[in-house]
Scaffold this motif. Structure first.
Motif, short mmCIF file in Angstrom:
data_model
loop_
_atom_site.label_atom_id
_atom_site.label_comp_id
_atom_site.label_asym_id
_atom_site.label_seq_id
_atom_site.Cartn_x
_atom_site.Cartn_y
_atom_site.Cartn_z
N UNK A 26 0.83 -1.21 0.00
CA UNK A 26 0.00 0.00 0.00
C UNK A 26 0.86 1.26 0.00
N UNK A 27 1.90 1.27 0.80
CA UNK A 27 2.79 2.43 0.84
C UNK A 27 3.51 2.60 -0.50
N UNK A 28 3.96 1.49 -1.08
CA UNK A 28 4.64 1.55 -2.37
C UNK A 28 3.74 2.08 -3.47
N UNK A 29 2.50 1.59 -3.51
CA UNK A 29 1.55 2.08 -4.51
C UNK A 29 1.27 3.57 -4.30
N UNK A 30 1.14 3.98 -3.06
CA UNK A 30 0.89 5.40 -2.78
C UNK A 30 2.06 6.28 -3.23
N UNK A 31 3.27 5.84 -2.95
CA UNK A 31 4.45 6.62 -3.35
C UNK A 31 4.53 6.71 -4.87
N UNK A 32 4.30 5.59 -5.55
CA UNK A 32 4.37 5.59 -7.02
C UNK A 32 3.28 6.51 -7.59
N UNK A 33 2.08 6.48 -7.00
CA UNK A 33 1.02 7.36 -7.48
C UNK A 33 1.36 8.83 -7.29
N UNK A 34 1.95 9.15 -6.14
CA UNK A 34 2.34 10.54 -5.88
C UNK A 34 3.40 10.98 -6.88
N UNK A 44 -2.03 22.21 -22.95
CA UNK A 44 -3.05 21.68 -23.86
C UNK A 44 -2.42 21.07 -25.11
N UNK A 45 -3.03 20.01 -25.55
CA UNK A 45 -2.58 19.35 -26.78
C UNK A 45 -2.14 17.93 -26.51
N UNK A 46 -2.40 17.03 -27.46
CA UNK A 46 -2.08 15.61 -27.25
C UNK A 46 -0.59 15.33 -27.12
N UNK A 47 0.24 16.06 -27.84
CA UNK A 47 1.69 15.81 -27.74
C UNK A 47 2.23 16.22 -26.38
N UNK A 48 1.72 17.29 -25.82
CA UNK A 48 2.17 17.75 -24.50
C UNK A 48 1.77 16.77 -23.42
N UNK A 49 0.55 16.22 -23.52
CA UNK A 49 0.09 15.23 -22.53
C UNK A 49 0.93 13.97 -22.62
N UNK A 50 1.20 13.53 -23.85
CA UNK A 50 2.01 12.32 -24.04
C UNK A 50 3.42 12.54 -23.51
N UNK A 51 3.96 13.72 -23.72
CA UNK A 51 5.31 14.03 -23.23
C UNK A 51 5.33 14.07 -21.71
N UNK A 52 4.28 14.64 -21.10
CA UNK A 52 4.22 14.71 -19.63
C UNK A 52 4.11 13.31 -19.03
N UNK A 53 3.28 12.44 -19.61
CA UNK A 53 3.16 11.07 -19.10
C UNK A 53 4.46 10.29 -19.29
N UNK A 54 5.15 10.55 -20.40
CA UNK A 54 6.42 9.87 -20.64
C UNK A 54 7.45 10.26 -19.57
N UNK A 55 7.53 11.57 -19.28
CA UNK A 55 8.47 12.04 -18.26
C UNK A 55 8.12 11.48 -16.87
N UNK A 56 6.83 11.55 -16.52
CA UNK A 56 6.39 11.05 -15.21
C UNK A 56 6.62 9.54 -15.10
N UNK A 57 6.40 8.81 -16.18
CA UNK A 57 6.62 7.35 -16.17
C UNK A 57 8.09 7.01 -15.99
N UNK A 62 12.29 4.97 -12.14
CA UNK A 62 13.45 5.15 -11.25
C UNK A 62 13.08 4.84 -9.80
N UNK A 63 11.90 5.25 -9.37
CA UNK A 63 11.45 4.95 -8.01
C UNK A 63 11.28 3.44 -7.84
N UNK A 64 10.71 2.78 -8.87
CA UNK A 64 10.57 1.31 -8.82
C UNK A 64 11.92 0.63 -8.66
N UNK A 65 12.89 1.08 -9.42
CA UNK A 65 14.23 0.48 -9.34
C UNK A 65 14.81 0.71 -7.94
N UNK A 66 14.60 1.88 -7.38
CA UNK A 66 15.09 2.15 -6.02
C UNK A 66 14.43 1.21 -5.01
N UNK A 67 13.10 1.00 -5.13
CA UNK A 67 12.40 0.07 -4.24
C UNK A 67 12.96 -1.35 -4.38
#
Length: 118
Positions: A26-34, A44-57, A62-67
């Protein structure tokens, strides 16, 4: 890990491990979600959203690898040897001694009757 636990405490130890695993998940899922949703900066725009999700992913990865590295380190800290049945029985007998646990009914019962006969 449970090999060193006396038989009479095995259920409690197993439940404690299960609870710790669920709490850790539960703590791990919460940290990853945050990390994921906290780093979604998009315009605004589909390319900007895709770029933001790519960066956040990428940050989430990296957090997953640290865990995973922390988990591997903790696994290496576990005892490497399982006690022999003789050692485990000796430990169980010592821990089952009512002087170590005042809640044993037989011991309490015998102490109660010993006081009445005096």
């Amino acid at each position: 890990m449970l090999a060193r636990v006396p038989e009479q405490d095995a259920g409690t130890a197993g439940a404690t491990i299960g609870t710790a695993q669920r709490l850790g998940s539960a703590i791990g899922i919460a940290v990853i979600g945050v990390v994921l949703f906290g780093n979604l900066d998009s315009w605004p725009g589909p390319k900007a959203v895709a770029s933001a999700f790519s960066h956040a992913s990428q940050l989430v990865l990296l957090v997953d690898v640290a865990f995973i590295l922390v988990a591997l380190f903790l696994v290496m800290a576990l005892p490497r040897q399982i006690p022999s049945p003789r050692e485990n029985t000796a430990t169980s007998n010592r821990l089952a001694d009512p002087r170590h646990h005042g809640q044993w009914k037989g011991w309490v019962h015998s102490q109660h009757h010993a006081g009445k006969s005096q």
